[in-house]
Design a protein around this motif. Structure first.
Motif, PDB file in Angstrom:
ATOM      1  N   VAL B 199      16.164  22.572 -62.275  1.00  0.00           N
ATOM      2  CA  VAL B 199      16.604  21.423 -63.080  1.00  0.00           C
ATOM      3  C   VAL B 199      16.029  21.538 -64.495  1.00  0.00           C
ATOM      4  O   VAL B 199      16.767  21.453 -65.491  1.00  0.00           O
ATOM      5  N   ILE B 200      14.728  21.788 -64.583  1.00  0.00           N
ATOM      6  CA  ILE B 200      14.085  21.874 -65.907  1.00  0.00           C
ATOM      7  C   ILE B 200      14.638  23.064 -66.696  1.00  0.00           C
ATOM      8  O   ILE B 200      14.984  22.959 -67.869  1.00  0.00           O
ATOM      9  N   LEU B 201      14.753  24.179 -65.980  1.00  0.00           N
ATOM     10  CA  LEU B 201      15.181  25.416 -66.622  1.00  0.00           C
ATOM     11  C   LEU B 201      16.620  25.353 -67.134  1.00  0.00           C
ATOM     12  O   LEU B 201      16.907  25.744 -68.263  1.00  0.00           O
ATOM     13  N   SER B 202      17.518  24.827 -66.309  1.00  0.00           N
ATOM     14  CA  SER B 202      18.935  24.785 -66.688  1.00  0.00           C
ATOM     15  C   SER B 202      19.138  23.976 -67.957  1.00  0.00           C
ATOM     16  O   SER B 202      19.790  24.429 -68.901  1.00  0.00           O
ATOM     17  N   PHE B 203      18.549  22.777 -67.951  1.00  0.00           N
ATOM     18  CA  PHE B 203      18.751  21.933 -69.118  1.00  0.00           C
ATOM     19  C   PHE B 203      17.958  22.470 -70.321  1.00  0.00           C
ATOM     20  O   PHE B 203      18.384  22.311 -71.468  1.00  0.00           O
ATOM     21  N   GLY B 204      16.839  23.126 -70.044  1.00  0.00           N
ATOM     22  CA  GLY B 204      16.059  23.774 -71.113  1.00  0.00           C
ATOM     23  C   GLY B 204      16.844  24.895 -71.764  1.00  0.00           C
ATOM     24  O   GLY B 204      16.885  25.019 -72.988  1.00  0.00           O
ATOM     25  N   LEU B 205      17.507  25.716 -70.939  1.00  0.00           N
ATOM     26  CA  LEU B 205      18.307  26.836 -71.463  1.00  0.00           C
ATOM     27  C   LEU B 205      19.430  26.320 -72.351  1.00  0.00           C
ATOM     28  O   LEU B 205      19.669  26.840 -73.442  1.00  0.00           O
ATOM     29  N   LEU B 206      20.110  25.287 -71.845  1.00  0.00           N
ATOM     30  CA  LEU B 206      21.257  24.758 -72.593  1.00  0.00           C
ATOM     31  C   LEU B 206      20.797  24.153 -73.920  1.00  0.00           C
ATOM     32  O   LEU B 206      21.413  24.373 -74.970  1.00  0.00           O
ATOM     33  N   ALA B 207      19.660  23.414 -73.872  1.00  0.00           N
ATOM     34  CA  ALA B 207      19.155  22.781 -75.103  1.00  0.00           C
ATOM     35  C   ALA B 207      18.737  23.837 -76.127  1.00  0.00           C
ATOM     36  O   ALA B 207      19.080  23.723 -77.316  1.00  0.00           O
ATOM     37  N   ALA B 208      18.000  24.858 -75.661  1.00  0.00           N
ATOM     38  CA  ALA B 208      17.523  25.894 -76.598  1.00  0.00           C
ATOM     39  C   ALA B 208      18.690  26.666 -77.208  1.00  0.00           C
ATOM     40  O   ALA B 208      18.646  27.052 -78.381  1.00  0.00           O
ATOM     41  N   THR B 209      19.731  26.888 -76.403  1.00  0.00           N
ATOM     42  CA  THR B 209      20.905  27.606 -76.915  1.00  0.00           C
ATOM     43  C   THR B 209      21.591  26.780 -78.006  1.00  0.00           C
ATOM     44  O   THR B 209      21.941  27.303 -79.078  1.00  0.00           O
ATOM     45  N   ALA B 210      21.752  25.476 -77.736  1.00  0.00           N
ATOM     46  CA  ALA B 210      22.403  24.598 -78.722  1.00  0.00           C
ATOM     47  C   ALA B 210      21.589  24.580 -80.020  1.00  0.00           C
ATOM     48  O   ALA B 210      22.158  24.664 -81.126  1.00  0.00           O
ATOM     49  N   LEU B 211      20.256  24.516 -79.891  1.00  0.00           N
ATOM     50  CA  LEU B 211      19.413  24.471 -81.090  1.00  0.00           C
ATOM     51  C   LEU B 211      19.452  25.794 -81.862  1.00  0.00           C
ATOM     52  O   LEU B 211      19.415  25.795 -83.099  1.00  0.00           O
ATOM     53  N   SER B 212      19.542  26.898 -81.119  1.00  0.00           N
ATOM     54  CA  SER B 212      19.619  28.214 -81.789  1.00  0.00           C
ATOM     55  C   SER B 212      20.898  28.304 -82.619  1.00  0.00           C
ATOM     56  O   SER B 212      20.875  28.756 -83.767  1.00  0.00           O
ATOM     57  N   ILE B 213      22.017  27.872 -82.020  1.00  0.00           N
ATOM     58  CA  ILE B 213      23.303  27.935 -82.738  1.00  0.00           C
ATOM     59  C   ILE B 213      23.257  27.012 -83.958  1.00  0.00           C
ATOM     60  O   ILE B 213      23.684  27.372 -85.060  1.00  0.00           O
ATOM     61  N   HIS B 214      22.668  25.824 -83.742  1.00  0.00           N
ATOM     62  CA  HIS B 214      22.569  24.853 -84.835  1.00  0.00           C
ATOM     63  C   HIS B 214      21.759  25.454 -85.995  1.00  0.00           C
ATOM     64  O   HIS B 214      22.113  25.283 -87.159  1.00  0.00           O
ATOM     65  N   HIS B 215      20.680  26.160 -85.678  1.00  0.00           N
ATOM     66  CA  HIS B 215      19.800  26.687 -86.714  1.00  0.00           C
ATOM     67  C   HIS B 215      20.389  27.911 -87.419  1.00  0.00           C
ATOM     68  O   HIS B 215      20.314  28.025 -88.642  1.00  0.00           O
TER      69      HIS B 215
END
Lengths: 52, 528
Positions: B199-215
């Motif tokens: 649970v932590i990992l899945s949502f962590g992966l998705l959040a980090a990916t979104a932030l990487s694209i945003h940056h």
């Protein structure tokens, strides 16, 4: 090169979208499965076949 | 070293982030305590009483196979190979789906109701093969796991900005926590932890990916890779990229990771039924793809970020012959440490530590249960009580942990982490492939063929850089420096891996035809 760029873009978007759905499903259904796993282990211990 | 320390100091990680991560790690201790009361026998300890259903199975497969080491080696591959590395994830997903759809190997193994793969060897080929298989599996597996701890510590140091001098302490603390709940709770605690970590990992992966694209910017990622890597950054088959032999090796790697690798197969063996195994694999195929593709993308984003930050570019791609580059394994953590804001960085770090733990617990439990069940038990004549078996497994968990801690210090990694993993894993899985396929689907497979196939797996060790270098120095009469230059861009691990597979299969077939068993074993696998 255009083909490969398009391919990897599609693969990335599709897998990320599908994984998002999977994550939500596993989060809810997995919690139910844990309940059921513990209930099953408890039943096994009560009936004394935990050593089987 | 000083240059690296300067780079690490640029992280956004704060004291509050440390507190969040510490709270999470401590919470895992309680999970070990909760799960302990459900353990009474070896079946509970190793396969959780075989009560695993589909969603929990997917969570636990993902939790195990999407470890921090996976994220680290995949990010490194994305960093060095660009989008062309995506082929590895895509192939892994497709192969896993096909294995689930067909039930190839995994359904047959589940039907045998064995606890471990070598136990199947024993049923099919006799005790000698079981013990040898157990030793080969543990040897290859522990060597393979040797770099997990190092990669985990590099991530923590890279993202938090800790001193590189404390890597040994980070490894010790992480390993101690994993040991605590694995030794206490066995598979029940592992599954519970895997779920929480999923649970932590899945949502962590998705959040980090979104932030990487945003940056970085979506289009900027593709444009920069095209600018610096050209077509080789996208097409895995073109010259200068991975090459057709590497792609073929990855097809085999896809099969290995889902159907031959013991930690993944352990989930199939713990499943409620054969039907659940198949469903579990078809669903988990997505996780198998995502566990590579997302970290590749992070590695690619790290590459773009580094190429557009002059100080970082100089550190990772120094100009001048004498300058030493910072290890590419640090690229992703350094990138994450700089783009993620306070709070979010703690969330991602906790998710990654969760990934580290969920891999380590399963791996420790897997190698230890193999040593207990398939090496110690047969040698003792099968005379250990259930209680003694659980105790032996717990002792093995601690011993294996001590060995991998030692390997982390002595082994100097000189090739891409992923290639090291494939080569060390091949010591076991090349032989295992021949034994499982022949054992399940070929009536005439014999125990002599099985032993020869297992021994053939040792040839894979020649794919390791520290083995190749002295050989090349002797063969070509070169100095150590000349050999390094000679080996640049010539990764022969794929060719050696594929050759080892061919050798193991040939040994199995030739050994079986030349030395057939006098008596057929009681188990004939799935032979039609």
């Amino acid at each position: 090169m255009t083909f490969w760029i398009l391919l990897w873009k599609s693969v990335f978007i599709l897998t990320i979208s599908a994984f998002s759905v999977l994550a939500v499903w596993v989060t809810f259904q997995g919690a139910r499965d844990i309940k059921s796993l513990f209930a099953s282990l408890r039943r096994q211990h009560e009936s004394g076949d935990g050593e089987a | 070293m000083e240059q690296l320390q300067e780079l690490l100091a640029g992280t956004n990680f704060t004291a509050l982030d440390w507190a969040i991560v510490a709270a999470y790690v401590l919470a895992t201790v309680f999970v070990g305590l909760i799960a302990r009361k459900f353990i009474s026998g070896m079946d509970d300890f190793v396969v959780a009483g075989r009560g695993l259903k589909t969603a929990l199975g997917v969570a636990t497969i993902t939790g195990t196979e999407l470890g921090l080491v996976t994220v680290m080696y995949s990010a490194e591959k994305g960093f060095t190979g660009g989008f062309a590395a995506f082929h590895i994830g895509l192939i892994a997903g497709i192969v896993t789906f096909l294995v689930g759809f067909s039930g190839f190997i995994v359904a047959g193994l589940r039907r045998q109701k064995v606890l471990t793969i070598p136990e199947f060897y024993g049923k099919r080929f006799g005790t000698r093969t079981r013990v040898l298989g157990g030793i080969m599996l543990s040897f290859g597996g522990i060597l393979n796991m040797g770099m997990f701890l190092k990669a985990g510590a590099m991530f923590v140091v890279g993202i938090t900005g800790l001193s590189v001098d404390y890597e040994w302490l980070v490894m010790l603390v992480l390993l101690s926590f994993v040991l605590f709940y694995t030794v206490l709770g066995g598979m029940v605690s592992v599954i519970l932890m895997d779920y929480i970590n999923f649970v932590i990992l899945s949502f962590g992966l998705l959040a980090a990916t979104a932030l990487s694209i945003h940056h970085i910017g979506w289009n900027n990622v593709f444009e920069t890779v095209a600018e610096f890597k050209g077509e080789a950054g996208f097409n895995p088959l073109v010259e200068g990229a991975f090459g057709p032999d590497y792609v073929l090796w990855m097809v085999f790697g896809g099969l290995v990771s889902c159907a031959l690798w013991p930690t993944a197969v352990a989930r199939a063996l713990a499943a409620e039924s054969e039907q659940v195994v198949r469903k579990q694999y078809m669903w988990a195929s997505l996780s198998y793809a995502i566990r590579n593709i997302v970290p590749y993308f992070w590695g690619i984003c790290a590459f773009v970020f580094i190429m557009q930050t002059p100080a970082l570019e100089q550190a990772f791609f120094p100009k001048g012959e004498e300058a030493e580059a910072v290890s590419s394994l640090y690229a992703m953590p350094v990138f994450m440490g700089r783009i993620l804001p306070m709070g979010v960085i703690a969330f991602i770090t906790a998710a990654m530590i969760a990934a580290f733990m969920s891999t380590h617990d399963s791996y420790l439990l897997c190698w230890s249960s193999v040593l207990t069940n398939d090496v110690i038990m047969p040698i003792c004549g099968g005379k250990l009580s259930q209680k003694a078996q659980v105790l032996t497994t717990r002792i093995c968990v601690v011993l294996v942990a001590a060995v991998i801690y030692f390997v982390s210090f002595v082994y100097v990694l000189e090739q891409d982490l992923w290639d090291y993993m494939m080569v060390t894993g091949a010591i076991y899985f090349t032989g295992a492939f021949a034994l499982l396929v022949a054992g399940l689907y070929w009536r005439r497979a014999s125990s002599t063929g099985a032993v020869l196939a297992l021994l053939a797996g040792c040839f894979a060790v020649t794919g390791l850089d520290p083995v190749q270098k002295p050989y090349l120095m002797w063969r070509l009469g070169m100095s150590a420096k000349e050999v390094v230059v000679h080996m640049q861009g010539r990764d022969v691990s794929a060719v050696i891996g594929l050759s080892t597979v061919a050798l193991a299969v040939t040994a199995m077939v030739a050994g079986s035809l030349l030395f057939p068993d006098k008596e057929r074993p009681s188990t004939q696998g799935d032979t039609p």
